[in-house]
Design a protein around this motif. Structure first.
Motif, PDB file in Angstrom:
ATOM      1  N   SER A   1      -7.852  45.670   9.296  1.00  0.00           N
ATOM      2  CA  SER A   1      -7.633  46.552  10.447  1.00  0.00           C
ATOM      3  C   SER A   1      -8.691  47.642  10.550  1.00  0.00           C
ATOM      4  O   SER A   1      -8.697  48.419  11.500  1.00  0.00           O
ATOM      5  CB  SER A   1      -6.253  47.204  10.344  1.00  0.00           C
ATOM      6  OG  SER A   1      -6.248  48.179   9.312  1.00  0.00           O
TER       7      SER A   1
ATOM      8  N   SER B   1      -8.895  50.301   8.784  1.00  0.00           N
ATOM      9  CA  SER B   1      -8.266  51.620   8.667  1.00  0.00           C
ATOM     10  C   SER B   1      -8.902  52.492   7.590  1.00  0.00           C
ATOM     11  O   SER B   1      -8.663  53.701   7.559  1.00  0.00           O
ATOM     12  CB  SER B   1      -6.768  51.461   8.371  1.00  0.00           C
ATOM     13  OG  SER B   1      -6.565  50.758   7.155  1.00  0.00           O
TER      14      SER B   1
ATOM     15  N   HIS C   1      -1.470  54.108   4.502  1.00  0.00           N
ATOM     16  CA  HIS C   1      -1.870  53.173   5.554  1.00  0.00           C
ATOM     17  C   HIS C   1      -3.156  53.651   6.223  1.00  0.00           C
ATOM     18  O   HIS C   1      -4.073  52.882   6.442  1.00  0.00           O
ATOM     19  CB  HIS C   1      -0.776  53.058   6.615  1.00  0.00           C
ATOM     20  CG  HIS C   1       0.467  52.384   6.135  1.00  0.00           C
ATOM     21  ND1 HIS C   1       1.172  51.488   6.910  1.00  0.00           N
ATOM     22  CD2 HIS C   1       1.157  52.474   4.973  1.00  0.00           C
ATOM     23  CE1 HIS C   1       2.237  51.053   6.248  1.00  0.00           C
ATOM     24  NE2 HIS C   1       2.248  51.654   5.072  1.00  0.00           N
TER      25      HIS C   1
ATOM     26  N   GLY D   1      -3.637  54.199   9.177  1.00  0.00           N
ATOM     27  CA  GLY D   1      -3.794  53.487  10.438  1.00  0.00           C
ATOM     28  C   GLY D   1      -2.581  52.613  10.664  1.00  0.00           C
ATOM     29  O   GLY D   1      -1.926  52.193   9.704  1.00  0.00           O
TER      30      GLY D   1
ATOM     31  N   ALA E   1      -2.711  48.657   9.033  1.00  0.00           N
ATOM     32  CA  ALA E   1      -3.281  48.431   7.702  1.00  0.00           C
ATOM     33  C   ALA E   1      -2.768  47.121   7.110  1.00  0.00           C
ATOM     34  O   ALA E   1      -1.597  46.774   7.255  1.00  0.00           O
ATOM     35  CB  ALA E   1      -2.931  49.593   6.783  1.00  0.00           C
TER      36      ALA E   1
ATOM     37  N   GLU F   1      -0.339  60.058   4.634  1.00  0.00           N
ATOM     38  CA  GLU F   1      -1.088  59.597   5.804  1.00  0.00           C
ATOM     39  C   GLU F   1      -2.007  60.668   6.388  1.00  0.00           C
ATOM     40  O   GLU F   1      -2.541  60.503   7.481  1.00  0.00           O
ATOM     41  CB  GLU F   1      -0.118  59.102   6.879  1.00  0.00           C
ATOM     42  CG  GLU F   1       0.780  57.970   6.429  1.00  0.00           C
ATOM     43  CD  GLU F   1       0.003  56.754   5.945  1.00  0.00           C
ATOM     44  OE1 GLU F   1      -1.119  56.527   6.445  1.00  0.00           O
ATOM     45  OE2 GLU F   1       0.509  56.037   5.060  1.00  0.00           O
TER      46      GLU F   1
END
Length: 350
Positions: free
Chosen positions: A30, A32, A91, A93, A96, A246
């Motif tokens: 992804s 991320s 994550h 994002g 992820a 995060e």
């Protein structure tokens, strides 16, 4: 849980074609974790289509999934069975993937108490720089025979091979969770954490946000309540730890360069200019500072640690000493002799 989404042969074919043409590959899920490492010039090999949970046995505490499986999908499946990924992976994002999570090797607030990513990687299937799809490790902790490439690839940012599948050790969720906020300055918080670390307290996260010490207590109801009565403090929403993991806290919001300092847990004040957020009971410091990269890295080294840049103000990773660089080059040569996997992602000459 089905075999839909198995593109391992397609990924292997793409690697073989790249080897034949001597074309570098840019491995991506992804994307991320794009803020870490250098941009890679190469043909995109996207793992997101290679997705799906292959097997999950809650009784055995083991889950196996393809590299492109969304981390959120895995965590949802675990939550239904009252289980979790112990290292609490960031994550960074919404999409992820588990492959990117393992390749980046990042851990969340629970890391000092539950272990790092590599501590929970039991096995993997890996496409090597020789154009082969190989299996390493297994699905039990005692399977440690042979060359443990699974853990070696953890945190390598795709520079040594392409993860196709990964088997992970999971754990039951704690029965009770309470989060506390205790108002005290950072130096007193570090002293208290050092003392509490020698005691049987059910602490699973500890962070000083610049104003107060935040703690998470997890475990059986009796031990959590007993610790709460002893430590005191005001109760806070446990989603605080999600926001910390995060990077959604106010600390992270401004445009100043962000650094992550990995230090011995007993380190005191860093003496660096800027704002600090202390995590992992002191072993991880988030620093917002415009100080020169050389100053930040020099001070981190003087304290026995290292600094990673999360902003494009310097190379992300601390330069390797000559002896260690030779080892990395030899390892890269063994596993990826043509240098096609994410060349230069971690270090320009690797």
């Amino acid at each position: 849980m089905g075999l839909a989404g198995d593109l391992s042969q397609d990924l292997l074919d793409q690697v073989k074609q790249a080897l034949a043409a001597n074309t570098p590959l840019r491995i991506q899920g992804s994307n991320s974790k794009a803020m870490l490492g250098n941009p890679v010039a190469g043909e995109l090999i996207d793992t997101r289509g290679h997705s799906g949970i292959i097997s999950y046995d809650p009784a055995e505490l083991v889950l196996t999934a393809r590299a492109g499986t969304p981390l959120a999908e895995i965590e949802a499946a675990l939550a239904e069975a009252g289980q979790m990924l112990p290292w609490e992976p960031p994550h960074l994002g919404p999409a992820a993937t588990v492959g990117g999570t393992v390749a980046a090797g990042l851990s969340g607030p629970r890391r000092p108490w539950a272990g790092a990513v590599r501590d929970h990687v039991l096995g993997s299937r890996v496409i090597t720089g020789h154009g082969k799809l190989l299996r390493f490790g297994g699905e039990v902790m005692k399977n440690v025979a042979g060359y443990d490439l699974s853990r070696l690839l953890t945190g390598s940012f795709g520079c040594l091979g392409l993860l196709s599948e990964v088997s992970l050790k999971v754990l039951p969720r704690p029965r009770q969770c309470l989060s506390l906020r205790l108002h005290m300055p950072a130096h007193l918080a570090l002293s208290a954490l050092a003392e509490w670390g020698q005691q049987p307290l059910p602490i699973s996260a500890a962070c000083h946000d610049g104003e107060a010490l935040c703690l998470r207590l997890e475990g059986g109801e009796g031990s959590v309540q007993s610790a709460f009565q002893r430590l005191g403090g005001e109760l806070i929403d446990s989603r605080f730890w999600d926001d910390l993991r995060e990077q959604r806290l106010a600390f992270f919001a401004d445009s100043q360069p962000l650094w992550r300092l990995s230090l011995p847990i007993a380190s005191g004040a860093t003496g660096l200019p800027g704002r600090e957020l202390i995590d992992w009971s002191g072993a991880q410091r988030w620093l917002k500072s415009t100080a020169p990269a050389a100053q930040i890295r020099s001070q981190a080294a003087a304290l026995g640690g290292h600094a990673t840049a999360y902003s494009a103000v310097a190379d992300s990773f601390t330069p390797l000493p000559a002896a260690l660089l030779r080892y990395h080059r030899a390892l890269k040569q063994q596993l990826d002799p043509q240098g096609i996997f994410n060349p230069g992602r971690m270090y320009a000459d690797l």
